[in-house]
Design a protein around this motif. Sequence first.
Motif, PDB file in Angstrom:
ATOM      1  N   THR A 131       0.850  -1.180   0.000  1.00  0.00           N
ATOM      2  CA  THR A 131       0.000   0.000   0.000  1.00  0.00           C
ATOM      3  C   THR A 131       0.890   1.236   0.000  1.00  0.00           C
ATOM      4  N   VAL A 168      -8.540  -3.879   0.741  1.00  0.00           N
ATOM      5  CA  VAL A 168      -7.745  -3.084   1.686  1.00  0.00           C
ATOM      6  C   VAL A 168      -8.467  -1.786   2.045  1.00  0.00           C
ATOM      7  N   THR A 171     -11.654  -2.498   4.148  1.00  0.00           N
ATOM      8  CA  THR A 171     -11.332  -2.992   5.488  1.00  0.00           C
ATOM      9  C   THR A 171     -10.860  -1.843   6.368  1.00  0.00           C
ATOM     10  N   THR A 204      -3.198   0.239  -3.579  1.00  0.00           N
ATOM     11  CA  THR A 204      -2.537  -1.015  -3.223  1.00  0.00           C
ATOM     12  C   THR A 204      -2.372  -1.829  -4.493  1.00  0.00           C
ATOM     13  N   PRO A 225       1.143  -6.157   3.059  1.00  0.00           N
ATOM     14  CA  PRO A 225       0.316  -7.202   3.655  1.00  0.00           C
ATOM     15  C   PRO A 225       1.116  -8.485   3.891  1.00  0.00           C
ATOM     16  N   PHE A 239       1.308  -4.564   7.732  1.00  0.00           N
ATOM     17  CA  PHE A 239       0.101  -4.121   8.422  1.00  0.00           C
ATOM     18  C   PHE A 239       0.065  -4.715   9.832  1.00  0.00           C
ATOM     19  N   PHE A 249      -5.644  -8.436   5.687  1.00  0.00           N
ATOM     20  CA  PHE A 249      -4.305  -7.940   5.399  1.00  0.00           C
ATOM     21  C   PHE A 249      -3.255  -9.058   5.385  1.00  0.00           C
TER      22      PHE A 249
END
Length: 326
Positions: A131, A168, A171, A204, A225, A239, A249
């Motif tokens: 990310t 991502v 979430t 991402t 991730p 993460f 993640f």
Amino acid sequence: MLIRPKRRDVLRLGAAAALLPAPAIAQAWPNKPIKIVCTYPPGGLTDIFSRAYGEFVAQKLGQSVVVENKTGAAGAIGAELVKNAAPDGYTLMFTNSTTMVQNKVLFKKLPYDPDKDFSLVAWFNTGHLPTAVNKDIPAKDIKEFAAWSRDRKVSAATYGAGSFAHVVAETLNKSHGFKLEPVHYRGEGAMWQDVAAGNVQTATGSYASQLPFLQQGSVKVIAVPTLERMKKLPDVPTFYEQGFTDKAFQVRGWVGCAAPAGTPEEIVKKLSDLMVEGGKTERVLKINDQFGIDEGARDRAYFKKVLDEEGPVVLEVIKGLNIEPT
């Protein structure tokens, strides 16, 4: 002079071959070219892997391997072709997690059953999907990005509805108080150009697609991730390390090789072993290095383990995105 057999003779011989027991088919295999159906367009990692591993298989078996790109419907068109092919070891599929997992909830009806229509052959990690944010955003990690974005309108680019990038963003929105507005693109190229230009603030995606922008300093990675750091980005925490322990993640992107269900066990095992061996070759190691991938091919048992353990997590997250199935 080329002598062509009569059509009735071809049909008779084909029917006779279909009646051969699996051990007999396996013993004679391979005595003709093998076809790999790649369910995504040329140039992407699914296609690159299909050609690199296909070339290795051809060298080891002494038979040519032909790659055909059959694209469309998030891999469903190619998957249906492979599903309907003879289970004799002469047709393989290279596809990705969307075709084998996400499509279950992205489509109202599929022309194939991901769980029943294929024999798993091998699994290939496609690397971390970091990310990143635009260079001008004063954040070096997720918490600083959260603080910066709290009172702003912030867009998160994705490479498609239901993609990992979308997962991502949503979430972070649902579990961590972000208010990211997903902006969907058809692939990563234009997506990263817009992040670099500041038209969207974060995205991402694959390391290889980000790399030109990382090198020019127009984007910066703030998290990766899965549970282990990237070898290419050793200073960027995951993460999980940053306290974002959601299962979403921790799932991985991947490419998978499969054959039609019913392909003889001996052939599937041989192909699985060859793929694992191919993952250690110089050509594949160079590809992995280019794309920031930290491991080679894994066997069919590992492929099943990924589907059994990570598949349900992905489906649960995708269902929570409230995407209307097509």
